[in-house]
Enzyme design. Sequence first.
Site, mmCIF file in Angstrom:
data_model
loop_
_atom_site.group_PDB
_atom_site.id
_atom_site.type_symbol
_atom_site.label_atom_id
_atom_site.label_comp_id
_atom_site.label_asym_id
_atom_site.label_seq_id
_atom_site.Cartn_x
_atom_site.Cartn_y
_atom_site.Cartn_z
ATOM 1 N N ASP A 187 -11.830 -9.346 4.991
ATOM 2 C CA ASP A 187 -13.129 -9.409 4.303
ATOM 3 C C ASP A 187 -13.696 -10.823 4.382
ATOM 4 O OD1 ASP A 187 -13.091 -6.743 3.518
ATOM 5 O OD2 ASP A 187 -13.754 -7.201 1.472
ATOM 6 N N TYR B 150 0.813 -1.216 0.000
ATOM 7 C CA TYR B 150 0.000 0.000 0.000
ATOM 8 C C TYR B 150 0.845 1.265 0.000
ATOM 9 C CZ TYR B 150 -4.501 -2.265 0.920
ATOM 10 O OH TYR B 150 -5.654 -3.001 0.825
ATOM 11 N N ASP C 58 -2.392 -18.666 1.631
ATOM 12 C CA ASP C 58 -3.394 -19.411 0.848
ATOM 13 C C ASP C 58 -4.068 -20.464 1.718
ATOM 14 O OD1 ASP C 58 -0.884 -20.597 0.966
ATOM 15 O OD2 ASP C 58 -0.925 -21.396 -1.074
ATOM 16 N N LYS D 239 3.717 -15.516 3.271
ATOM 17 C CA LYS D 239 3.941 -16.316 2.063
ATOM 18 C C LYS D 239 5.444 -16.565 1.986
ATOM 19 C CE LYS D 239 2.420 -18.246 -1.752
ATOM 20 N NZ LYS D 239 1.578 -19.457 -1.724
ATOM 21 N N ASP E 98 -5.938 -7.200 4.436
ATOM 22 C CA ASP E 98 -7.091 -6.616 3.742
ATOM 23 C C ASP E 98 -7.995 -7.728 3.221
ATOM 24 O OD1 ASP E 98 -8.708 -4.682 2.439
ATOM 25 O OD2 ASP E 98 -7.671 -5.124 0.552
HETATM 26 C C1 IPM Z 1 -10.236 -1.626 4.038
HETATM 27 C C2 IPM Z 1 -10.517 -1.128 2.657
HETATM 28 C C3 IPM Z 1 -9.409 -0.167 2.271
HETATM 29 C C4 IPM Z 1 -8.102 -0.936 2.298
HETATM 30 C C5 IPM Z 1 -9.603 0.522 0.924
HETATM 31 C C6 IPM Z 1 -10.943 1.220 0.831
HETATM 32 C C7 IPM Z 1 -8.476 1.483 0.631
HETATM 33 O O1 IPM Z 1 -10.646 -2.173 1.757
HETATM 34 O O2 IPM Z 1 -10.167 -0.811 4.963
HETATM 35 O O3 IPM Z 1 -10.078 -2.841 4.182
HETATM 36 O O4 IPM Z 1 -7.774 -1.624 1.331
HETATM 37 O O5 IPM Z 1 -7.399 -0.855 3.314
HETATM 38 MG MG MG Z 2 -10.592 -4.093 2.679
#
Ligand code: IPM
Ligand code: MG
Length: 357
Positions: free
Chosen positions: A252, A142, A224, A192, A248
Site C-alpha cells: 500500500d 493470515y 520498519d 523483522k 500487505d
Molecule cells: C490486499 C488487501 C487484502 C489483504 C484484504 C482485502 C484481505 O488488503 O489484497 O492487499 O490484506 O491481503
Molecule cells: Mg492490502
Amino acid sequence: MNKTIAVVKGDGIGPEIVGEAIKVLEAIGKKYGHSFTFTDVLAGGCAIDQTGEPLPQESIDICLKSDSVLLGAVGGPKWDNLEGSRRPEKALLGLRSALGLFANIRPSKLFKSLEDACPLSRESVQNGLDLVIVRELIGGLYFGDRKTYLDENGVETAVDTLIYNEKEIERIARVAFDMARKRRKKVTSVDKANILDTSRLWRKVLHRVAEEYPDVEFNDMLVDNTAMQLVRNPGQFDVIVTENMFGDILSDEASMVTGSIGMIPSSSLGEGSRGLYEPIHGSAPDIAGQDKANPIATILSAAMMLRYSFDMEKEAADIENAVSKVLDMGYRTGDIMSEGMKQVSGSEMGRLVVENL
Ligand code: IPM
Ligand code: MG
C-alpha cells in the site's frame, strides 16, 4: 489461442472497472486472433447477498477449471459488521488458498506523464521509482490459527499465529530471484529478524537461495527501515520479497508513493500458469455506479494476465503502450486529474484504450 477466464466482478466499482478490462481483452483478442471466454463468478459481498456466503464452492470450482481469473474488488460498508469468517474479504483469502496462489506480484512504478502526482520530493525520487513487491500470500498471520477467548481471569483475549516453514519461504524466494533476473538484478529481503523467529528462519532460507543466484545483488532490510526507505529513496529497490503481512502494508505504501493507486495492477501466481489478476485498489463504494472509477489498474492487470498466464508478451505490451498513449494525450479520470488535462469518465477511458490498441 482460446482461453477461459473466470471473472469476479465483486462489489462497489468492481463491475465497472472489470467491464472496461473485458472490452480491452476482447479488442486485443480480435487483433491477434485469440478468443477469450468469460464466465462470471460470484464472490464477496454480492455473493453474501445472493447465497449467504462470501465464496460459494461453485465459484471455486469455476476458477479451478478456468485458465485464469480476473477480479475487480470485494467488500464495502454494507458487510462491515459481519463476523470475520463471513466477511467479503474471506472470499479473497479463500480464492488465494484454493488456487494455491502463494506469490503476489505488486509492481510500483512512476508513470512518466503522471510524475507530478508523486507526493515525494524531487530529491527523494531522483533515482526513479520502479520496483516490484513479491509478497508471500498464503501463509503467515493470515492463515495461522486464531481465536478470541476469555482468559482464566475472565479478560477478553485474542491470539493470531504467525507461522512459516522453510519450504514456503524457499518457493517465494525463488519467485523473487527469478523475477530480479528479468529486471535490474537486485533482491531486498524484508523481515523483522531482530525480534521474530519466523523472520530469522526467513533470513536463513533467503541467504541459502541467494547463493544459487550469484548474478543477483542481495540484501536484507528490517521492515520498519524499509517503510522509511520507501519514502526516502525508493529508487534503491528493484525486487522486494517479504512475508504476507509485511507485504500487505508495504505494498500500500509503495503504491501510494507513485501518486496513482488507481493505476497499479497485481497478479497472484501459484505453481502452474493459472493466476488471479486484480487492481491493488479496493471497491471504492463512495464512487460506485457513477462511471467515475479509473479502470486502468484493472486493464493493466488484464495485460499482466496475458503476459504471465498466457505467455502473450506482445499483446500485453500492446495494452500497456495503449494506456501510456492515452495518458500522453492528456486524458485523465478524476483520481489522476490535474490542471490542463482532459477529464473523462471510466468508460470513456476504457474506450480510449481500446481505440489506441
Ligand atoms: C490486499 C488487501 C487484502 C489483504 C484484504 C482485502 C484481505 O488488503 O489484497 O492487499 O490484506 O491481503
Ligand atoms: Mg492490502
